[in-house]
Scaffold this active site. Structure first.
Site, PDB file in Angstrom:
ATOM      1  N   GLU A 143      17.730  11.022  44.882  1.00  0.00           N
ATOM      2  CA  GLU A 143      19.083  10.567  45.219  1.00  0.00           C
ATOM      3  C   GLU A 143      19.989  10.627  44.000  1.00  0.00           C
ATOM      4  O   GLU A 143      21.179  10.939  44.107  1.00  0.00           O
ATOM      5  CB  GLU A 143      19.028   9.150  45.816  1.00  0.00           C
ATOM      6  CG  GLU A 143      18.439   9.172  47.222  1.00  0.00           C
ATOM      7  CD  GLU A 143      17.692   7.912  47.623  1.00  0.00           C
ATOM      8  OE1 GLU A 143      17.818   6.870  46.955  1.00  0.00           O
ATOM      9  OE2 GLU A 143      16.950   7.983  48.633  1.00  0.00           O
ATOM     10  N   GLU A 164       7.688  13.013  45.417  1.00  0.00           N
ATOM     11  CA  GLU A 164       8.481  12.581  46.568  1.00  0.00           C
ATOM     12  C   GLU A 164       9.132  13.793  47.232  1.00  0.00           C
ATOM     13  O   GLU A 164      10.218  14.215  46.815  1.00  0.00           O
ATOM     14  CB  GLU A 164       9.566  11.598  46.119  1.00  0.00           C
ATOM     15  CG  GLU A 164       9.028  10.321  45.533  1.00  0.00           C
ATOM     16  CD  GLU A 164       9.970   9.141  45.754  1.00  0.00           C
ATOM     17  OE1 GLU A 164       9.492   8.105  46.224  1.00  0.00           O
ATOM     18  OE2 GLU A 164      11.169   9.281  45.500  1.00  0.00           O
ATOM     19  N   LYS A 172      16.377   0.576  45.836  1.00  0.00           N
ATOM     20  CA  LYS A 172      17.644   1.324  45.944  1.00  0.00           C
ATOM     21  C   LYS A 172      18.814   0.331  45.884  1.00  0.00           C
ATOM     22  O   LYS A 172      18.731  -0.645  45.142  1.00  0.00           O
ATOM     23  CB  LYS A 172      17.644   2.167  47.231  1.00  0.00           C
ATOM     24  CG  LYS A 172      16.351   2.993  47.347  1.00  0.00           C
ATOM     25  CD  LYS A 172      16.399   4.070  48.375  1.00  0.00           C
ATOM     26  CE  LYS A 172      15.067   4.823  48.337  1.00  0.00           C
ATOM     27  NZ  LYS A 172      15.055   6.004  49.177  1.00  0.00           N
ATOM     28  N   HIS A 224      15.101  10.181  40.300  1.00  0.00           N
ATOM     29  CA  HIS A 224      14.944  10.083  41.761  1.00  0.00           C
ATOM     30  C   HIS A 224      15.840  11.135  42.429  1.00  0.00           C
ATOM     31  O   HIS A 224      16.933  11.426  41.940  1.00  0.00           O
ATOM     32  CB  HIS A 224      15.324   8.676  42.239  1.00  0.00           C
ATOM     33  CG  HIS A 224      14.957   8.430  43.663  1.00  0.00           C
ATOM     34  ND1 HIS A 224      15.732   8.891  44.701  1.00  0.00           N
ATOM     35  CD2 HIS A 224      13.889   7.818  44.221  1.00  0.00           C
ATOM     36  CE1 HIS A 224      15.137   8.558  45.842  1.00  0.00           C
ATOM     37  NE2 HIS A 224      14.022   7.901  45.582  1.00  0.00           N
ATOM     38  N   SER A 250       8.488   7.640  53.002  1.00  0.00           N
ATOM     39  CA  SER A 250       8.117   7.004  54.277  1.00  0.00           C
ATOM     40  C   SER A 250       6.697   6.430  54.270  1.00  0.00           C
ATOM     41  O   SER A 250       6.012   6.468  55.281  1.00  0.00           O
ATOM     42  CB  SER A 250       8.317   7.976  55.451  1.00  0.00           C
ATOM     43  OG  SER A 250       9.685   8.349  55.545  1.00  0.00           O
ATOM     44  N   ASN A 267      10.858   0.574  45.505  1.00  0.00           N
ATOM     45  CA  ASN A 267      12.162   1.051  45.042  1.00  0.00           C
ATOM     46  C   ASN A 267      13.193   0.490  46.011  1.00  0.00           C
ATOM     47  O   ASN A 267      13.312   0.978  47.123  1.00  0.00           O
ATOM     48  CB  ASN A 267      12.171   2.591  45.044  1.00  0.00           C
ATOM     49  CG  ASN A 267      13.557   3.155  44.785  1.00  0.00           C
ATOM     50  OD1 ASN A 267      14.456   2.439  44.325  1.00  0.00           O
ATOM     51  ND2 ASN A 267      13.736   4.444  45.077  1.00  0.00           N
ATOM     52  N   GLY A 298      12.985   8.378  53.481  1.00  0.00           N
ATOM     53  CA  GLY A 298      13.863   7.665  54.410  1.00  0.00           C
ATOM     54  C   GLY A 298      13.974   8.322  55.770  1.00  0.00           C
ATOM     55  O   GLY A 298      14.842   7.948  56.571  1.00  0.00           O
ATOM     56  N   GLY A 358      10.094   2.972  49.388  1.00  0.00           N
ATOM     57  CA  GLY A 358      11.497   2.607  49.585  1.00  0.00           C
ATOM     58  C   GLY A 358      11.636   1.539  50.663  1.00  0.00           C
ATOM     59  O   GLY A 358      11.398   0.356  50.439  1.00  0.00           O
TER      60      GLY A 358
HETATM   61  P1  PGA Z   1      11.219   5.695  51.600  1.00  0.00           P
HETATM   62  O1  PGA Z   1      11.811   5.972  50.126  1.00  0.00           O
HETATM   63  O2  PGA Z   1       9.895   4.993  51.410  1.00  0.00           O
HETATM   64  O3  PGA Z   1      12.244   4.793  52.253  1.00  0.00           O
HETATM   65  O4  PGA Z   1      11.061   7.008  52.272  1.00  0.00           O
HETATM   66  C1  PGA Z   1      10.972   6.378  49.073  1.00  0.00           C
HETATM   67  C2  PGA Z   1      11.795   6.592  47.811  1.00  0.00           C
HETATM   68  O5  PGA Z   1      12.922   7.104  47.908  1.00  0.00           O
HETATM   69  O6  PGA Z   1      11.343   6.276  46.699  1.00  0.00           O
END
Ligand code: PGA
Length: 250
Positions: free
Chosen positions: A96, A166, A11, A94, A212, A9, A172, A233
């Protein structure tokens, strides 16, 4: 046997030139036997990436879509527009988007139906906030999301779903859920799906962990029975890192 699925992903990262540089490196390294894999990129990069991945097994996805066929929705992209490009998946719900763009379980549900109608595979994201986990509500929160988000699907549709668990506190932050926490929640998602759509659908749908995931922790997470891959991510931005995560699925 469910095939593992590892999806990047991106983003709001990468220009098209940067995306094409990624694609050139990634397609040389990716071996399809390791796992189903691809990237969900910003809309502006999708057509160029589609061409770059042509003739390879690398899958391509978007990160959002509107639920209407067309209309006066400035700034939005419809599923039909994504079909025209040839995307395989679209991420839906997601955290976000739920947090910053007012996405609700109701709009997520409409988007799921719209994507199925256009034969685009949805990657549905669910997961709890830290305070909800600390209050012992992780399962209730995820169960409520699943019931609302999946409402009205057929068992056949549910069986083809990819659900990404998630936990918001792990996205993140560098703070990964332990493999045991990931397994517990992925198993819970499968159990909830079994209650809603029956055992066959629950057995065949795939549940990813996201939050992460890195080359160094992927293998342990993938060793768990109910974890069918990852939504990645930050670590999906470099081809070598994403390849190492994919290879950890073997
Ligand atoms: P991250 O993001 O691997 O940077 O923690 C995962 C995601 O938001 O899909």
């Amino acid at each position: 046997m469910r095939k593992k699925i590892i999806i990047g992903n991106w983003k709001m990262y990468k220009t098209t030139a940067e995306a094409l540089a990624f694609a050139a490196a990634f397609k040389k390294l990716y071996k399809e036997e390791a796992a189903e894999a691809g990237v969900c990129a910003p809309f502006t990069q999708l057509a160029a990436l589609k061409a770059a991945f042509d003739g390879t097994a690398v899958r391509l996805g978007a990160q959002n879509a509107h639920f209407e066929e067309e209309g006066a929705y400035t700034g939005e992209i419809s599923p039909a527009m994504l079909v025209e490009i040839g995307v395989d998946y679209t991420i839906i719900g997601h955290s976000e988007r739920r947090e910053y763009f007012a996405e609700t379980d109701e709009t997520v549900n409409k988007k799921l139906h719209a994507l199925f109608a256009h034969h685009i595979a949805p990657i549905l994201c669910v997961g709890e906030k830290l305070e909800q986990r600390d209050a012992g509500q992780a399962c209730t929160v995820v169960e409520t999301q699943l019931k609302k988000d999946l409402a009205g699907l057929t068992a056949a549709q549910a069986g083809t779903l990819v659900v990404a668990y998630e936990p918001i506190w792990a996205i993140g932050t560098g703070r990964t859920a332990t493999p045991e926490q990931a397994e517990e929640m992925c198993a819970f998602i499968r159990k909830t799906a079994a209650g809603l759509y029956g055992g066959a659908a629950a057995d065949s749908l795939r549940v990813q962990y996201g939050g992460s995931v890195k080359p160094d922790n992927a293998r342990e997470i993938f060793s768990k029975a109910n974890v069918d891959g990852a939504l990645v991510g930050g670590a999906s931005l470099k081809p070598e890192d994403l390849i190492r995560i994919i290879e950890a699925a073997v």
